[in-house]
Design an enzyme around this catalytic site. Sequence first.
Site, PDB file in Angstrom:
ATOM      1  N   ASP A 116      49.475  -9.506  15.317  1.00 49.88           N
ATOM      2  CA  ASP A 116      50.877  -9.870  15.166  1.00 49.88           C
ATOM      3  C   ASP A 116      51.182 -10.428  13.777  1.00 49.88           C
ATOM      4  OD1 ASP A 116      53.500 -10.441  16.937  1.00 49.88           O
ATOM      5  OD2 ASP A 116      53.193 -12.096  15.543  1.00 49.88           O
ATOM      6  N   ALA A 145      56.226  -9.822  16.454  1.00 49.90           N
ATOM      7  CA  ALA A 145      56.018  -8.397  16.205  1.00 49.90           C
ATOM      8  C   ALA A 145      55.575  -7.679  17.481  1.00 49.90           C
ATOM      9  CB  ALA A 145      54.988  -8.196  15.096  1.00 49.90           C
ATOM     10  N   ASP A 146      54.681  -8.314  18.231  1.00 46.13           N
ATOM     11  CA  ASP A 146      54.243  -7.741  19.508  1.00 46.13           C
ATOM     12  C   ASP A 146      55.427  -7.557  20.458  1.00 46.13           C
ATOM     13  OD1 ASP A 146      51.535  -7.542  18.890  1.00 46.13           O
ATOM     14  OD2 ASP A 146      51.074  -9.545  19.641  1.00 46.13           O
ATOM     15  N   LYS A 147      56.252  -8.599  20.550  1.00 45.15           N
ATOM     16  CA  LYS A 147      57.353  -8.576  21.517  1.00 45.15           C
ATOM     17  C   LYS A 147      58.434  -7.577  21.128  1.00 45.15           C
ATOM     18  CE  LYS A 147      56.605 -13.394  22.842  1.00 45.15           C
ATOM     19  NZ  LYS A 147      57.128 -14.768  22.752  1.00 45.15           N
ATOM     20  N   ALA A 150      57.195  -4.137  21.915  1.00 43.61           N
ATOM     21  CA  ALA A 150      57.190  -3.909  23.361  1.00 43.61           C
ATOM     22  C   ALA A 150      58.584  -3.567  23.873  1.00 43.61           C
ATOM     23  CB  ALA A 150      56.648  -5.141  24.083  1.00 43.61           C
TER      24      ALA A 150
END
Length: 206
Positions: A116, A145-147, A150
């Site tokens: 991330d 960044a991950d969220k 997603a």
Amino acid sequence: TMVLAEQGADVVKVEPLAADLIRTVGTGQNGMSAYFANLNRGKRSIVVDLDQPEGAELVRQLAAEADVVFQNFRPGVVDRLGVGYEDVKAVNPDVVYVSLSGFGSEGPYRGRSAYDTVIQAYGGFAAAQADPETHTPDFLRQTAADKVTALFAGQAVTAALFARERGRGGQHIELAMTDAVVSFLWADAAANEVLMESDGSEPSSF
């Protein structure tokens, strides 16, 4: 996949022999961390050794009955393991197959691992949070960044499933974390770069 599970999807999470490392991050009970339970609520898990031919065959059998398959290995890894898009498409032509990576399947960074914070730096989150006085970049204290990636992936899946219902068949969705973050930030972080030339008027600031 957590969001899709909460919307009613039957999600099967495939974990390695050593299990998902997040199971041991932070506080927990009975071998399951609160972090893991939160991210994986509504899912079922199965442990598979993908380095063995039998493991890859088991995943292909699961994928043959799935509407959607997600994978987030570096580009090329799933093909080597025998569970890439073409492998799954051979047993499930209408599958929606989602490949998530840090930098995408093309370009000089395609094979790099991505966390991330790495994508926050490359994608612009750290620059957007820079101190206005010192201009020192700073990270969001979130796995932003991950969220963001997603949420883009979930939207893409629902669009692909809708297209399939309209007779368009399955498809391969490729989504790079860097692309998702740049797209998310673009309007307020780089919107002025859209114009090659300006009429000279000064843009107002927020």
